[in-house]
Design an enzyme around this catalytic site. Structure first.
Site, PDB file in Angstrom:
ATOM      1  N   GLU A  23       0.614  -1.152   0.062  1.00  0.00           N
ATOM      2  CA  GLU A  23      -0.116   0.043  -0.034  1.00  0.00           C
ATOM      3  C   GLU A  23       0.836   1.257  -0.035  1.00  0.00           C
ATOM      4  OE1 GLU A  23      -3.684   2.243   2.419  1.00  0.00           O
ATOM      5  OE2 GLU A  23      -3.452  -0.040   2.108  1.00  0.00           O
ATOM      6  N   PHE A  33       0.088 -14.477   0.672  1.00  0.00           N
ATOM      7  CA  PHE A  33       1.490 -14.773   1.240  1.00  0.00           C
ATOM      8  C   PHE A  33       1.745 -16.208   0.666  1.00  0.00           C
ATOM      9  CE2 PHE A  33      -1.051 -13.157   4.731  1.00  0.00           C
ATOM     10  CZ  PHE A  33      -0.726 -11.687   4.415  1.00  0.00           C
ATOM     11  N   ARG A  83       5.062 -18.067   0.470  1.00  0.00           N
ATOM     12  CA  ARG A  83       6.153 -18.867   1.068  1.00  0.00           C
ATOM     13  C   ARG A  83       6.794 -18.064   2.149  1.00  0.00           C
ATOM     14  NH1 ARG A  83       8.816 -19.335  -3.718  1.00  0.00           N
ATOM     15  NH2 ARG A  83       8.888 -21.172  -3.296  1.00  0.00           N
TER      16      ARG A  83
END
Length: 144
Positions: free
Chosen positions: A65, A92, A94
């Site tokens: 952001e 997400f 890894r």
């Protein structure tokens, strides 16, 4: 434009000093921004980790952001506008516990009132570790 988020030029007079913001606390580094792309990075430290030692998902969301907001702002400021987040979907891929993480973002929509970016995070080994889609509202600055 390169440097920390502190170097985002022409900050409005009401802007909070960068070192007092989340971007400053987390040491996000702004590398470049253009009309269609932006990039940045951060070096993983304990302040980026959750209790199990991997990068906290909120760090990716916050950095996406920040990067996309700063890049949009640089493109709309000459029209007297600001860019503020209105949606952020971060996935997400890894776990990462150390090293340099790089973010590369690309604008997929550049509208009069809304911009949409895709941001990809990679490790030093070039492995994708998170992806974000960030939507920004282009607004008039607060009066005051």
């Amino acid at each position: 434009m390169k440097g920390t988020f502190q170097s985002v030029s022409d900050e409005p007079s009401y802007a909070i000093p960068i070192e007092e913001t989340l971007d400053g606390v987390l040491d996000f580094e702004f590398l470049e921004a253009g009309n269609e792309t932006a990039s940045g990075r951060f070096d993983v430290q304990n302040k980026h980790r959750q209790p199990y030692g991997i990068v906290h998902g909120g760090v990716y969301a916050a950095f996406a952001e920040s990067l996309c907001s700063a890049a949009t702002y640089l493109n709309v400021k000459d029209n007297g506008k600001l860019a503020v987040g209105s949606s952020n979907l971060t996935t997400f891929l890894r776990p990462v516990s150390e090293g340099l993480i790089t973010a590369n973002a690309r604008a997929i929509h550049r509208g009069r009132t809304t911009w949409v970016w895709e941001c990809e995070f990679t490790t030093e080994a070039g492995k994708r570790c998170a992806v974000s889609r960030v939507t920004l509202a282009v607004i008039d600055p607060p009066s005051g």
